[in-house]
Design a protein around this motif. Structure first.
Motif, PDB file in Angstrom:
ATOM      1  N   GLN A   1       0.904  -1.249   0.141  1.00  0.00           N
ATOM      2  CA  GLN A   1      -0.215   0.129  -0.082  1.00  0.00           C
ATOM      3  C   GLN A   1       0.799   1.307  -0.227  1.00  0.00           C
ATOM      4  O   GLN A   1       0.624   2.350  -0.663  1.00  0.00           O
ATOM      5  N   ARG A   2       1.987   1.101   0.919  1.00  0.00           N
ATOM      6  CA  ARG A   2       2.716   2.482   0.889  1.00  0.00           C
ATOM      7  C   ARG A   2       3.285   2.776  -0.348  1.00  0.00           C
ATOM      8  O   ARG A   2       3.589   3.630  -0.897  1.00  0.00           O
ATOM      9  N   MET A   3       4.029   1.356  -1.064  1.00  0.00           N
ATOM     10  CA  MET A   3       4.606   1.519  -2.379  1.00  0.00           C
ATOM     11  C   MET A   3       3.756   1.934  -3.609  1.00  0.00           C
ATOM     12  O   MET A   3       4.361   2.847  -4.252  1.00  0.00           O
ATOM     13  N   THR A   4       2.616   1.668  -3.323  1.00  0.00           N
ATOM     14  CA  THR A   4       1.601   2.050  -4.408  1.00  0.00           C
ATOM     15  C   THR A   4       1.371   3.638  -4.326  1.00  0.00           C
ATOM     16  O   THR A   4       1.338   4.543  -5.309  1.00  0.00           O
ATOM     17  N   VAL A   5       1.232   4.365  -2.755  1.00  0.00           N
ATOM     18  CA  VAL A   5       1.277   5.662  -2.740  1.00  0.00           C
ATOM     19  C   VAL A   5       2.408   6.609  -3.232  1.00  0.00           C
ATOM     20  O   VAL A   5       2.635   7.560  -4.031  1.00  0.00           O
ATOM     21  N   VAL A   6       3.482   5.768  -2.853  1.00  0.00           N
ATOM     22  CA  VAL A   6       4.670   6.257  -3.258  1.00  0.00           C
ATOM     23  C   VAL A   6       5.136   6.290  -4.899  1.00  0.00           C
ATOM     24  O   VAL A   6       5.401   7.405  -5.610  1.00  0.00           O
ATOM     25  N   SER A   7       4.609   5.251  -5.418  1.00  0.00           N
ATOM     26  CA  SER A   7       4.755   5.221  -6.778  1.00  0.00           C
ATOM     27  C   SER A   7       4.183   6.165  -7.525  1.00  0.00           C
ATOM     28  O   SER A   7       4.402   6.903  -8.673  1.00  0.00           O
ATOM     29  N   PHE A   8       2.841   6.238  -7.356  1.00  0.00           N
ATOM     30  CA  PHE A   8       1.770   7.107  -8.086  1.00  0.00           C
ATOM     31  C   PHE A   8       2.284   8.602  -7.802  1.00  0.00           C
ATOM     32  O   PHE A   8       2.165   9.497  -8.393  1.00  0.00           O
ATOM     33  N   THR A   9       2.617   9.092  -6.590  1.00  0.00           N
ATOM     34  CA  THR A   9       3.207  10.311  -6.321  1.00  0.00           C
ATOM     35  C   THR A   9       4.557  10.731  -6.943  1.00  0.00           C
ATOM     36  O   THR A   9       4.821  11.793  -7.365  1.00  0.00           O
ATOM     37  N   PHE A  10       5.196   9.553  -7.019  1.00  0.00           N
ATOM     38  CA  PHE A  10       6.660   9.589  -7.591  1.00  0.00           C
ATOM     39  C   PHE A  10       6.517  10.306  -9.090  1.00  0.00           C
ATOM     40  O   PHE A  10       7.283  10.966  -9.835  1.00  0.00           O
ATOM     41  N   ILE A  11       5.231   9.538  -9.674  1.00  0.00           N
ATOM     42  CA  ILE A  11       5.284   9.947 -11.242  1.00  0.00           C
ATOM     43  C   ILE A  11       4.890  11.473 -11.183  1.00  0.00           C
ATOM     44  O   ILE A  11       5.293  12.000 -12.303  1.00  0.00           O
TER      45      ILE A  11
END
Length: 819
Positions: free
Chosen positions: A665-675
Motif C-alpha cells: 500500500q505504501r509503495m503504491t502511494v509512493v509510486s503514483f506520487t513519484f510519477i
C-alpha cells in the motif's frame, strides 16, 4: 522749378479724375483731377520740394549743381498716371534744340512716383523704355519686385511680401484663427491680399469672407462689402486697401455702424490720421512705416506767404479749401464769391489741424524724403568726383538716365540716423512699427506705436511689444475670434464637412487615448502600461490587479482554506484518539492518516495562489497543487483497492490479501506520487511557470498572473490527477455493492463523483474567467474537491465515533454483516 537736372514727382493730390463726356464733335479736353485736395498727399509733394531745396543748399551733396523738379497730380488714376508718365518722358522744352549744347531743362533723371501700386506699375512700364529710374515712396505691391518686368523700379517702403507676412504673424500672435478680409480691387490690394492669405493659411488661419472693392464701384457693391462685415461671425477684419478705397468703405459703414470688430490694417491707411474720425475702429492695429523726424520740415511747411500760395493753383485750392475763403485774382474764385468770403491775410496755417500740418509722425513723408535723396546720391555718383579733400561736380556733363539707374542700384548712405539702400529687387530692409488706435484721457483717438516688427530677426522673434494695446471697442482684453471654441484637453478636432479647417467639432478621445493640449488635431495612445484618467488628458500607470490577501474574496477563500486544514487536523486527532476502535481499524487507519495529511496539504496549498505572483510562488503553487492532490488521490485509490481485495480475500481459496499488505500500500502511494513529482520536475526544468503582466485581458488595468510556461506541463499535471481520479472512481463503482460494514466503497464512489464533477466544471470556468478570477476559480476547485473528499470519507465515521459510540463495536459491525 528748373534746374541743371530734373527730378520728376507724381502724387495723388486729388483722389477723383474728372469724368469727361465726349460728344465726338469737339476735341476732347485733356484729363484732369477734381474733388477735394488730399492734404496728406500735398504734404508729400511739399516734402519733395523741401528735400530738393535742402540738397541745393548742401555743400556735400551735388555742390554747384542745382536740381529742379516737375511735380504732377495723378489723382490716383491709372489713366492720369499714364498721361503724366509720357509728359515726364517727353520733357517740357517747347522747341527742339540742335547743336552740341542741348538744353537739359527738360531731362528727367529720376521719378519719385507714385502713391498707388497700380499707377506706379503704369508709370514704370512707360518710363522704363527710356531707362528712367523710378523710386516709389508708397507702392508696396510685391509684384514690383520682379526685375524682369520692372527693371527700373525701386522703393523706399518695404514690399507687401514682408507686410503680408507681418500681418499674418500678427493675427497668429493673438490667437485669431477666424477672420474676414477686405481689399482694394487693384494691383496693390489683390496682390497684397493674395500674399497675406498664403501666409495666413501657413499659420492655420481661416477666412470667413474675402471681398474686393474699388472706390469708383457702384454704391451697391460698396454696401455689399459693408453688409458682409456687419453679418459676419469673425470678430477680426483684415483690410488690405488703399487709403482712398478704405475711406469709401468706412464712410459706408459709418451710416450703420456694425458690431465692434478688431480691425487689422495695412500701412496704406492704418497710420493715416484722416481715418481717426471713425470711432468704431478704435483699437485697430496694423503695421506702419517707422516715424522719423525731418529737421526743418515743419518750418518749411508753415512758411507759406499769400503770394506764394497765389502763384500755385494747387496751394490756392488748398488754402481756399481749409480757410473757406477766396484769394484775389484766383481762377477758383470765379463763381465762388457768393459762398466764400475774401481772404484777408489773417489766416494762420499754424492753427490748422490737418495732416498737412501734422509732422509729429512722419512716416510716408520720410519715404518721399529718402526717395529724393536716393536719386540725388545716384546723380552725385555719376557727375561728381572727389579730389583730395573736395568734391568737384560738372553740371555740364551730358548725363543720361541710364547712368542714374546704374548708380541707383549701388546707393548706400545714411540720413538723419537712417540707412538707405536697395537689395537686388530694389527693395529696402523691412522694418515696421505696430500702430494701435488708442483713446487718450480726453477721449481723442491717437496713433500710438506699441511695438516693432523686424523681418530680419529669427523666426518667432520678429515682434517686440513695448506697451499695452487697446482692443476693439476700447477694451483691454484680447478679443477672441475663432470659428469653433478651442477643444479642451481630452478631446480632439473633427472637421466639419464643407467648412474651413478652423471650423470643427470637439470629440472625446477614444478609449485608451489622450490629448493634453488645447485644439489637439488628434489623440495619441498611452504607453502599454499606462491608461488615461477620467478626463483623458493624462496617462497614469495602470492599476496592477492580482488576488491579494486584503480582498474580501481572498479572505473568504483563505478562511475556508485554513478551516479545511483545521478540519482535517481535527479529524486526524479524532481518529488518532479512537485509533483502537473497530471503525477506525476496519478502514485502514494508516492510509486514513496519510489521506488526512494530504488533505491538510491540499487545503493549505490553496494559500500559495493568493498574493502577488513571483518566480518562486508561481512554481510552488502549481507543483504543490499537483503533488498534494496526487498524494490524496493515491491514498483514496489505495483504500479502494484494499476494500476490493479485502472482500475478495474472504472467499474460499483466495489469498490475494497477502499480496497487498501495508508495504504494498505504501509503495503504491509512493509510486503514483513519484510519477507526479517526475512530471513536475520536468516541467520546472524545461519551461517553468513565471510571473507575467497580462495587458490584453483588460485594456485599463494590468493583471499580474502566473504564466504556465509550458502548457503541456500544466495539462500533464492536471491530466494525471484526472486519470487517477477516474481510475479510483471506476474501482469505487465496482465496489459499491459490498456489504454495509464495508460501506466505505460507497463513500469513495460519492467522493470521487464530487471530485470529478468539480474538476470537469473547473476546466471551462478556468479558461473563461478573466484576470484574478482565474486564480479564484482554481482555489475554489481545490477547496471544493478537498471538502468533498473529507466530508464524504470521514464525516460519517466521525459522526459514529463521536455521537453513536454504541455502533463503534466489533459486535455491531459483525451483526450488520450477518444481516
Amino acid at each position: 522749378m528748373d534746374g541743371d537736372y530734373i527730378i520728376g514727382g507724381v502724387f495723388s493730390i486729388h483722389y477723383i479724375e474728372k469724368i469727361m463726356v465726349h460728344d465726338y464733335i469737339t476735341m476732347p479736353e485733356p484729363p484732369s483731377c477734381t474733388g477735394g485736395i488730399n492734404s496728406r498727399e500735398l504734404l508729400f509733394s511739399r516734402a519733395m520740394i523741401f528735400a530738393i531745396e535742402e540738397i541745393n543748399n548742401s555743400t556735400e551733396l551735388l555742390p554747384g549743381i542745382r536740381l529742379g523738379y516737375q511735380i504732377h497730380d495723378s489723382c490716383a488714376s491709372v489713366t492720369m498716371a499714364v498721361r503724366v508718365a509720357f509728359r515726364l518722358s517727353n520733357g517740357q522744352d517747347p522747341v527742339f534744340h540742335t547743336g552740341d549744347k542741348c538744353s537739359q531743362s527738360g531731362m528727367v533723371m529720376g521719378v519719385v512716383a507714385d502713391t498707388g501700386s497700380s499707377s506706379s506699375i503704369s508709370i514704370s512700364r512707360i518710363i522704363s523704355s527710356f531707362n528712367i529710374p523710378q523710386v516709389s515712396h508708397f507702392a508696396t505691391c510685391a509684384c514690383l519686385s520682379d526685375k524682369q518686368q520692372y527693371p527700373n523700379f525701386f522703393r523706399t517702403i518695404p514690399s507687401d511680401r514682408f507686410q503680408a507676412d507681418a500681418l499674418a504673424k500678427l493675427v497668429k500672435q493673438f490667437g485669431w484663427t477666424w477672420i474676414g478680409a477686405v481689399r482694394s480691387d487693384t494691383d496693390y490690394g489683390n496682390n497684397g491680399m493674395a500674399s497675406f492669405l498664403k501666409a495666413a493659411y501657413r499659420e492655420g488661419i481661416c477666412v470667413e469672407y474675402s471681398e474686393a472693392f474699388y472706390r469708383n464701384d457702384p454704391q451697391s457693391k460698396i454696401q455689399k462689402v459693408a453688409d458682409a462685415i456687419r453679418r459676419s461671425t469673425a470678430k477680426v477684419v483684415v483690410a488690405f486697401a488703399a487709403a482712398a478705397d478704405m475711406k469709401v468703405l468706412l464712410e459706408e459703414l459709418a451710416r450703420d455702424p456694425p458690431p465692434p470688430h478688431q480691425w487689422i490694417g495695412s500701412e496704406s491707411w492704418i497710420a493715416d490720421p484722416q481715418f481717426l474720425r471713425f470711432s468704431f475702429c478704435v483699437g485697430a492695429i496694423g503695421v506702419g512705416i517707422p516715424g522719423f523726424v525731418i529737421p526743418g520740415l515743419r518750418d518749411f511747411l508753415m512758411d507759406l506767404s499769400p503770394s506764394e500760395v497765389a502763384a500755385s493753383p494747387i496751394l490756392t485750392e488748398f488754402w481756399e479749401g481749409v480757410f473757406n475763403c477766396t484769394l484775389e485774382k484766383s481762377e477758383n474764385s470765379v463763381g465762388a464769391a457768393a459762398v466764400k468770403k475774401d481772404c484777408d491775410g489773417t489766416e494762420d496755417i499754424k492753427m490748422l489741424h490737418k495732416p498737412y500740418t501734422d509732422t509729429s509722425q512722419l512716416r510716408i513723408t520720410n519715404m518721399v524724403y529718402k526717395a529724393v535723396y536716393a536719386i540725388a546720391h545716384a546723380i552725385h555718383n555719376a557727375v561728381c568726383e572727389r579730389t583730395n579733400f573736395t568734391t568737384q561736380c560738372n553740371k555740364h556733363t551730358r548725363l543720361e538716365s541710364r547712368q542714374v539707374l546704374t548708380e541707383l542700384k549701388k546707393v548706400n548712405f545714411s540720413r538723419n540716423g537712417y540707412v538707405v539702400s536697395f537689395d537686388a529687387n530694389g527693395d529696402p530692409p523691412a522694418l515696421y512699427e505696430l500702430i494701435n488706435w488708442q483713446k487718450n484721457k480726453s477721449g481723442v483717438i491717437e496713433l500710438v506705436t506699441v511695438g516693432f516688427y523686424d523681418a530680419s530677426m529669427p523666426i518667432g522673434q520678429e515682434f517686440r511689444i513695448i506697451r499695452n494695446l487697446t482692443w476693439m471697442d476700447g477694451g483691454m482684453q484680447v478679443p477672441v475670434s475663432v470659428c469653433t471654441d478651442g477643444c479642451l484637453p481630452g478631446t480632439h478636432k473633427v472637421l466639419q464637412k464643407g467648412k474651413p479647417i478652423c471650423c470643427y467639432d470637439c470629440k472625446p478621445c477614444p478609449e485608451g487615448e489622450i490629448s493634453n493640449v488645447t485644439d489637439s488635431p488628434d489623440c495619441f495612445p498611452c504607453p502599454r502600461e499606462f491608461w488615461p484618467n477620467a478626463e483623458k488628458n493624462t496617462c497614469f500607470p495602470k492599476p496592477v490587479e492580482f488576488l491579494s490577501f486584503d480582498e474580501v474574496l481572498s479572505i473568504i477563500l483563505a478562511v475556508f482554506s485554513v478551516g479545511g486544514a483545521c478540519l482535517a487536523i481535527i479529524t486526524a486527532a479524532v481518529f488518532f484518539h479512537h485509533r483502537t476502535t473497530p471503525i477506525v481499524r476496519a478502514n485502514n487507519s494508516e492510509l486514513s492518516f496519510l489521506l488526512l495529511f494530504s488533505l491538510t496539504l491540499c487545503f493549505l496549498c490553496s494559500l500559495t495562489f493568493i498574493g502577488a505572483p513571483s518566480d518562486w510562488s508561481c512554481m510552488l503553487r502549481h507543483t504543490a497543487f499537483g503533488i498534494t492532490f496526487v498524494l490524496c488521490i493515491s491514498c483514496v485509490l489505495g483504500k479502494t483497492i484494499v476494500v476490493l481485495i479485502a472482500f475478495k480475500a474472504t472467499l474460499p481459496g483466495n489469498n490475494m490479501i497477502k499480496w497487498f499488505g501495508p508495504l504494498q500500500q505504501r509503495m503504491t502511494v509512493v509510486s503514483f506520487t513519484f510519477i507526479q513529482v517526475l512530471i513536475c520536475t520536468i516541467w520546472l526544468v524545461v519551461s517553468p511557470p513565471f510571473p507575467v503582466k497580462n495587458l490584453t485581458t483588460y485594456r485599463e488595468k494590468i493583471i499580474l498572473e502566473c504564466a504556465l510556461g509550458s502548457a503541456v506541463g500544466f495539462w500533464a499535471v492536471l491530466g494525471y490527477i484526472g486519470l487517477l481520479a477516474f481510475f479510483c472512481f471506476v474501482l469505487a463503482v465496482l465496489a459499491r455493492k459490498l456489504p454495509d460494514n464495508f460501506n466505505e466503497a460507497k463513500l469513495i464512489t460519492f467522493s470521487m463523483l464530487i471530485f470529478c464533477a468539480v474538476w470537469i466544471t473547473f476546466i471551462p470556468a478556468y479558461v473563461s474567467s478573466p484576470g484574478k478570477f482565474t486564480v479564484a476559480v482554481e482555489i475554489f476547485a481545490i477547496l471544493a474537491s478537498s471538502f468533498g473528499l473529507i466530508l464524504c470519507l470521514f464525516a460519517p465515521k466521525c459522526f459514529i465515533i463521536l455521537f453513536q459510540p454504541e455502533k463503534n463495536t466489533k459486535k455491531h459491525l459483525m451483526k450488520k454483516n450477518q444481516l
